[in-house]
Design a protein around this motif. Structure first.
Motif, PDB file in Angstrom:
ATOM      1  N   ILE A 113       0.959  -1.324  -0.118  1.00 18.35           N
ATOM      2  CA  ILE A 113      -0.095  -0.017   0.051  1.00 18.35           C
ATOM      3  C   ILE A 113       1.136   1.110   0.059  1.00 18.35           C
ATOM      4  CG2 ILE A 113      -1.921   1.241   1.049  1.00 18.35           C
ATOM      5  CD1 ILE A 113      -2.667  -1.352   2.518  1.00 18.35           C
ATOM      6  N   GLU A 114       1.985   1.066   0.755  1.00 13.92           N
ATOM      7  CA  GLU A 114       2.678   2.439   1.008  1.00 13.92           C
ATOM      8  C   GLU A 114       3.491   2.711  -0.328  1.00 13.92           C
ATOM      9  OE1 GLU A 114       4.140   2.626   5.469  1.00 13.92           O
ATOM     10  OE2 GLU A 114       5.079   1.040   4.223  1.00 13.92           O
ATOM     11  N   THR A 115       3.652   1.788  -1.183  1.00 16.45           N
ATOM     12  CA  THR A 115       4.435   1.846  -2.313  1.00 16.45           C
ATOM     13  C   THR A 115       3.161   2.422  -3.489  1.00 16.45           C
ATOM     14  OG1 THR A 115       5.923  -0.173  -2.158  1.00 16.45           O
ATOM     15  CG2 THR A 115       5.554   0.256  -4.377  1.00 16.45           C
ATOM     16  N   ILE A 116       2.137   1.828  -3.333  1.00 16.29           N
ATOM     17  CA  ILE A 116       1.128   2.165  -4.417  1.00 16.29           C
ATOM     18  C   ILE A 116       0.496   3.676  -4.098  1.00 16.29           C
ATOM     19  CG2 ILE A 116      -1.151   1.830  -5.637  1.00 16.29           C
ATOM     20  CD1 ILE A 116      -0.302  -1.095  -5.306  1.00 16.29           C
ATOM     21  N   VAL A 117       0.065   3.895  -2.952  1.00 17.48           N
ATOM     22  CA  VAL A 117      -0.623   5.253  -2.854  1.00 17.48           C
ATOM     23  C   VAL A 117       0.472   6.143  -2.463  1.00 17.48           C
ATOM     24  CG1 VAL A 117      -2.742   4.180  -2.065  1.00 17.48           C
ATOM     25  CG2 VAL A 117      -0.998   4.881  -0.434  1.00 17.48           C
ATOM     26  N   SER A 118       0.082   7.606  -2.474  1.00 11.78           N
ATOM     27  CA  SER A 118       0.748   8.705  -2.047  1.00 11.78           C
ATOM     28  C   SER A 118       1.020   8.718  -0.408  1.00 11.78           C
ATOM     29  CB  SER A 118       0.143  10.081  -2.529  1.00 11.78           C
ATOM     30  OG  SER A 118      -1.099  10.324  -1.618  1.00 11.78           O
ATOM     31  N   LYS A 119       1.943   9.283   0.062  1.00 15.03           N
ATOM     32  CA  LYS A 119       2.316   9.312   1.586  1.00 15.03           C
ATOM     33  C   LYS A 119       0.939  10.099   2.331  1.00 15.03           C
ATOM     34  CE  LYS A 119       6.381   9.351   3.077  1.00 15.03           C
ATOM     35  NZ  LYS A 119       7.622   9.933   3.526  1.00 15.03           N
ATOM     36  N   LYS A 120       0.743  11.122   1.688  1.00 23.03           N
ATOM     37  CA  LYS A 120      -0.504  12.127   2.279  1.00 23.03           C
ATOM     38  C   LYS A 120      -1.809  11.418   2.372  1.00 23.03           C
ATOM     39  CE  LYS A 120      -2.882  16.169   0.969  1.00 23.03           C
ATOM     40  NZ  LYS A 120      -3.296  17.493   0.018  1.00 23.03           N
ATOM     41  N   THR A 121      -2.146  10.749   1.307  1.00 26.00           N
ATOM     42  CA  THR A 121      -3.466   9.828   1.387  1.00 26.00           C
ATOM     43  C   THR A 121      -3.200   8.685   2.472  1.00 26.00           C
ATOM     44  OG1 THR A 121      -3.733  10.076  -0.882  1.00 26.00           O
ATOM     45  CG2 THR A 121      -5.074   8.304  -0.005  1.00 26.00           C
ATOM     46  N   TYR A 122      -2.009   7.860   2.343  1.00 24.96           N
ATOM     47  CA  TYR A 122      -1.762   6.990   3.492  1.00 24.96           C
ATOM     48  C   TYR A 122      -1.932   7.556   4.870  1.00 24.96           C
ATOM     49  CZ  TYR A 122       0.713   3.242   5.734  1.00 24.96           C
ATOM     50  OH  TYR A 122       0.965   2.000   6.627  1.00 24.96           O
ATOM     51  N   ASN A 123      -1.191   8.482   5.234  1.00 26.21           N
ATOM     52  CA  ASN A 123      -1.131   9.275   6.489  1.00 26.21           C
ATOM     53  C   ASN A 123      -2.708   9.669   6.867  1.00 26.21           C
ATOM     54  OD1 ASN A 123       1.408   8.496   6.843  1.00 26.21           O
ATOM     55  ND2 ASN A 123       2.090  10.659   6.126  1.00 26.21           N
ATOM     56  N   LYS A 124      -3.296  10.017   5.917  1.00 22.33           N
ATOM     57  CA  LYS A 124      -4.896  10.658   6.157  1.00 22.33           C
ATOM     58  C   LYS A 124      -5.602   9.622   6.685  1.00 22.33           C
ATOM     59  CE  LYS A 124      -8.422  13.290   4.270  1.00 22.33           C
ATOM     60  NZ  LYS A 124      -8.916  14.108   3.119  1.00 22.33           N
ATOM     61  N   TYR A 125      -5.414   8.465   5.961  1.00 22.07           N
ATOM     62  CA  TYR A 125      -6.708   7.369   6.403  1.00 22.07           C
ATOM     63  C   TYR A 125      -6.189   6.130   7.170  1.00 22.07           C
ATOM     64  CZ  TYR A 125      -9.599   9.845   3.046  1.00 22.07           C
ATOM     65  OH  TYR A 125     -10.212  10.603   2.366  1.00 22.07           O
ATOM     66  N   ILE A 126      -4.940   6.205   7.302  1.00 19.21           N
ATOM     67  CA  ILE A 126      -4.194   4.836   8.124  1.00 19.21           C
ATOM     68  C   ILE A 126      -4.758   4.819   9.489  1.00 19.21           C
ATOM     69  CG2 ILE A 126      -2.281   5.706   8.898  1.00 19.21           C
ATOM     70  CD1 ILE A 126      -2.797   2.418   7.406  1.00 19.21           C
ATOM     71  N   SER A 127      -5.023   5.857  10.143  1.00 22.20           N
ATOM     72  CA  SER A 127      -5.890   5.772  11.575  1.00 22.20           C
ATOM     73  C   SER A 127      -6.956   5.136  11.603  1.00 22.20           C
ATOM     74  CB  SER A 127      -5.707   7.335  12.016  1.00 22.20           C
ATOM     75  OG  SER A 127      -6.758   8.197  11.256  1.00 22.20           O
ATOM     76  N   TRP A 128      -7.699   5.077  10.469  1.00 20.15           N
ATOM     77  CA  TRP A 128      -9.182   4.268  10.465  1.00 20.15           C
ATOM     78  C   TRP A 128      -8.940   2.734  11.015  1.00 20.15           C
ATOM     79  CZ3 TRP A 128     -12.780   5.313   5.752  1.00 20.15           C
ATOM     80  CH2 TRP A 128     -13.210   6.746   5.696  1.00 20.15           C
ATOM     81  N   LEU A 129      -7.585   2.239  10.676  1.00 21.32           N
ATOM     82  CA  LEU A 129      -7.371   0.822  11.367  1.00 21.32           C
ATOM     83  C   LEU A 129      -7.501   0.980  12.879  1.00 21.32           C
ATOM     84  CD1 LEU A 129      -4.308  -0.230   9.078  1.00 21.32           C
ATOM     85  CD2 LEU A 129      -7.001  -0.662   8.738  1.00 21.32           C
ATOM     86  N   ASP A 130      -7.386   1.855  13.559  1.00 23.74           N
ATOM     87  CA  ASP A 130      -7.216   2.070  14.835  1.00 23.74           C
ATOM     88  C   ASP A 130      -9.015   2.167  15.510  1.00 23.74           C
ATOM     89  OD1 ASP A 130      -4.628   1.994  14.814  1.00 23.74           O
ATOM     90  OD2 ASP A 130      -4.636   4.193  14.879  1.00 23.74           O
ATOM     91  N   ARG A 131      -9.704   2.089  14.601  1.00 20.96           N
ATOM     92  CA  ARG A 131     -11.214   2.368  15.038  1.00 20.96           C
ATOM     93  C   ARG A 131     -11.849   1.041  15.163  1.00 20.96           C
ATOM     94  NH1 ARG A 131     -12.755   7.474  12.629  1.00 20.96           N
ATOM     95  NH2 ARG A 131     -11.158   8.549  12.767  1.00 20.96           N
ATOM     96  N   GLY A 132     -11.114   0.043  15.307  1.00 16.44           N
ATOM     97  CA  GLY A 132     -11.606  -1.377  15.526  1.00 16.44           C
ATOM     98  C   GLY A 132     -12.911  -1.695  14.787  1.00 16.44           C
ATOM     99  N   LYS A 133     -14.002  -1.928  15.353  1.00 13.70           N
ATOM    100  CA  LYS A 133     -15.258  -2.416  14.501  1.00 13.70           C
ATOM    101  C   LYS A 133     -15.860  -1.296  13.787  1.00 13.70           C
ATOM    102  CE  LYS A 133     -16.474  -6.395  17.484  1.00 13.70           C
ATOM    103  NZ  LYS A 133     -17.528  -7.002  18.652  1.00 13.70           N
ATOM    104  N   HIS A 134     -15.573  -0.272  14.208  1.00  9.15           N
ATOM    105  CA  HIS A 134     -16.132   1.147  13.482  1.00  9.15           C
ATOM    106  C   HIS A 134     -15.641   1.280  12.090  1.00  9.15           C
ATOM    107  CE1 HIS A 134     -18.232   2.516  17.189  1.00  9.15           C
ATOM    108  NE2 HIS A 134     -17.304   2.671  17.767  1.00  9.15           N
TER     109      HIS A 134
END
Length: 198
Positions: A113-134
């Motif tokens: 994923i880090e290879t394909i997408v821009s760092k800006k997009t990656y950093n903006k949405y990666i925190s979604w993984l911390d939302r658990g079931k949400h």
């Protein structure tokens, strides 16, 4: 093959894709292909069954590696095949491409994923993984909306424990609305521009 080289290769392919699109549009205009719906339909009919299949394949590739702007390919589908079939072919291509993104992320993880997408997009949405079931609810809502980076979010979903069944259900049910709004909106804007230039 390191990430920097792959990113440069993806950027180069995107530039080539945009230039090729512009070249094809200029050629089509000069050849009179875009002068009428009849001419356009004739060109597509000459390709036979290969026309739709080639277009669907391009949409699948476009989801994984953004060769040309995604919105442009959606509009192209509607212009080439009409509102109904254009929507269907866009939908099939994007569905399959989204599933491939999910599978690739599940097998190859964050490095891909880090290879394909821009760092800006990656950093903006990666925190979604911390939302658990949400995450599942956020993902479903984002897929339904026409402005979210769907291709990246499908990869992000591949990093979670989301089942294939749930992923496919969200994509199948959520994609039509956003694709319809996105495609028709861009088509309307393009037609307005063409009228202004004409």
């Amino acid at each position: 093959m390191n990430q920097t080289f792959i990113k440069k290769l993806i950027n180069l392919s995107s530039i080539i894709g945009i230039l090729a699109t512009i070249a094809l549009l200029i050629y089509g205009y000069q050849a009179g292909i875009f002068s009428s719906a009849e001419q356009l339909s004739y060109m597509i009919s000459q390709a036979g069954i290969w026309g739709p299949l080639i277009f669907i394949f391009i949409q699948i590739i476009q989801c994984v590696i953004p060769i040309i702007p995604g919105g442009l390919s959606c509009v192209a589908g509607i212009i080439l095949f009409g509102p109904f079939y254009g929507f269907i072919y866009n939908y099939i291509g994007i569905l399959l491409g989204s599933l491939i993104n999910f599978i690739l992320a599940r097998h190859y993880g964050k490095p891909l994923i880090e290879t394909i997408v821009s760092k800006k997009t990656y950093n903006k949405y990666i925190s979604w993984l911390d939302r658990g079931k949400h995450f599942d609810k956020l993902f479903a809502l984002a897929i339904f909306m026409p402005v979210a980076p769907d291709d990246f979010l499908c990869m992000l979903a591949g990093l979670t424990k989301m089942t294939y069944k749930k992923f496919i259900t969200i994509i199948v049910l959520g994609k039509p609305a956003s694709l319809l709004v996105y495609s028709l909106g861009l088509t309307t804007a393009l037609e307005a521009i063409m009228k202004t230039l004409g």
